[in-house]
Design an enzyme around this catalytic site. Structure first.
Site, mmCIF file in Angstrom:
data_model
loop_
_atom_site.group_PDB
_atom_site.id
_atom_site.type_symbol
_atom_site.label_atom_id
_atom_site.label_comp_id
_atom_site.label_asym_id
_atom_site.label_seq_id
_atom_site.Cartn_x
_atom_site.Cartn_y
_atom_site.Cartn_z
ATOM 1 C CB CYS A 13 -0.911 -0.022 1.224
ATOM 2 S SG CYS A 13 -1.741 1.536 1.500
ATOM 3 C CB CYS A 60 -5.800 3.703 -1.392
ATOM 4 S SG CYS A 60 -5.343 4.245 0.222
HETATM 5 S S1 SF4 Z 1 -4.224 2.638 4.358
HETATM 6 FE FE1 SF4 Z 1 -5.179 0.605 4.545
HETATM 7 S S2 SF4 Z 1 -4.016 -0.736 3.158
HETATM 8 FE FE2 SF4 Z 1 -2.801 1.133 3.478
HETATM 9 S S3 SF4 Z 1 -1.373 0.645 5.161
HETATM 10 FE FE3 SF4 Z 1 -3.216 1.588 6.069
HETATM 11 S S4 SF4 Z 1 -4.567 -0.135 6.580
HETATM 12 FE FE4 SF4 Z 1 -3.020 -0.916 5.157
#
Ligand code: SF4
Length: 352
Positions: free
Chosen positions: A121, A337
């Site tokens: 992520c 994201c």
């Molecule tokens: S935003 Fe969501 S996917 Fe990204 S590190 Fe945080 S918990 Fe994990």
């Protein structure tokens, strides 16, 4: 007059009534102001024509409607739109508008960065800086609402942007109350989805409130061994406790749990992984949302091959677990994201 840096959205309904009374105004003015702020989509206090001029001036002197600035606005060919908002302290957050035939969904962030460190992520790469305030969370929803055509309305909210929402419940819950209240956006709480990496104590806390929000648990692996690698916080938690908390959420609220599973090519997308997941969710009223990884320049993970994805779905369905593959929205913009924020932050870092 210079714009105030205090957001009017930091005030609750009752606080706005108190503010009006303290400034010699009748309580019903608060109702009028909120009508302009929420359904009427005002962008300045000057727009609020039914208010006396003196009140509009007092509001302008003390508050801003929005305190962030739109630093980037991307529009994809499927009309997915993404905003990078710069907050007054210089930090940035992302929010996204997704359009489908019968839905207008906003995806919002709850923190600047994230402490969970999921290895695939972009948002987790820079760590957690701070929680967002209620006004900063609400601003994302209402900024996106103002991108819509006059006859369009937001139908869904997904709290799936940057950050771990359950780590910022004190700021998030008042926002969800605002948007679901009749004097806010009057949205159904059943159309709100809160996503979590899986923090059992916080899931139970949310369950106790017994609001019919949807809960999405980001699982990404069915065994602790693999999940510890992909979602490092799992090391102190464990899949079993997460599922037990999610079961409790379902029992209290009656809302079916969605399990999010990012498919990482060659890492967690093999038939054995699908069988492990089916074992875990057997006899549970659950839905699996498979999300093929978007390639991110800075990360060593890749999109899964289409046949692998299809066979993953087929195994789950054959084993009685409902599963869908999330439609890819905004593929031609930085829609995964945190990608936009990551780019912005790394571009603005001084070169070593
Ligand atoms: S935003 Fe969501 S996917 Fe990204 S590190 Fe945080 S918990 Fe994990």
């Amino acid at each position: 007059m210079p714009a105030s840096q205090r957001s009017i959205f930091e005030l609750s309904r009752n606080e706005l009534v108190t503010w009006c009374e303290r400034h010699g105004e009748k309580a019903f003015r608060a109702r009028q102001i909120r009508r302009w702020l929420f359904p009427n989509r005002a962008t300045s206090f000057e727009d609020m024509l039914e208010l006396p001029k003196s009140l509009r001036e007092k509001l302008t002197a003390e508050f801003s409607i929005f305190t962030g600035e739109i630093q980037q606005h991307q529009v994809a060919t499927d009309r997915t739109e993404k905003l990078l908002l710069q907050l007054p302290d210089g930090n940035t957050v992302e929010c996204v508008l997704m359009r489908e035939t019968d839905r207008r969904t906003v995806c919002i962030s709850t923190q600047v960065g994230c402490a969970m460190g999921c290895v695939f992520c972009a948002s987790g790469m820079l760590g957690l800086k701070r929680n967002l305030t209620r006004g900063e969370i609400l601003e994302q929803i209402l900024r996106v609402d103002r991108l819509l055509d006059e006859d369009e309305r937001l139908t869904n909210i997904v709290v799936m942007g940057i950050g771990e929402p359950l780590q910022n419940l004190p700021q998030l819950l008042p926002v969800l109350d605002e948007v679901t209240s009749d004097s806010g956006l009057a949205m159904s709480p059943r159309r709100v989805t809160v996503s979590t990496v899986g923090l059992p104590a916080k899931i139970k806390e949310l369950a106790k409130l017994n609001r019919p929000f949807n809960l999405a648990v980001s699982l990404h692996a069915a065994t602790d061994q693999l999940r510890n690698e992909l979602v490092p916080v799992n090391d102190n938690i464990g899949v079993e406790d997460i599922l037990a908390a999610a079961d409790e959420y379902f029992e209290v609220t009656g809302r079916r749990i969605t399990y999010e599973y990012v498919l990482l090519g060659g890492v967690n997308d093999q038939p054995a992984h699908a069988h492990q997941l089916a074992d875990l969710l057997a006899d549970r009223n659950a839905h699996v949302n498979l999300i093929p990884m978007n390639d991110v320049e800075t990360l060593p993970f890749h999109e899964p091959a289409e046949p692998e994805t299809q066979s993953f779905v087929a195994i789950l369905e054959a084993r009685g677990t409902a599963a869908t593959v999330r439609k890819r929205k905004g593929a031609d913009i930085d829609a995964a994201c945190g990608q936009l924020r990551l780019k912005q932050e790394t571009d603005s870092q001084p070169e070593a």
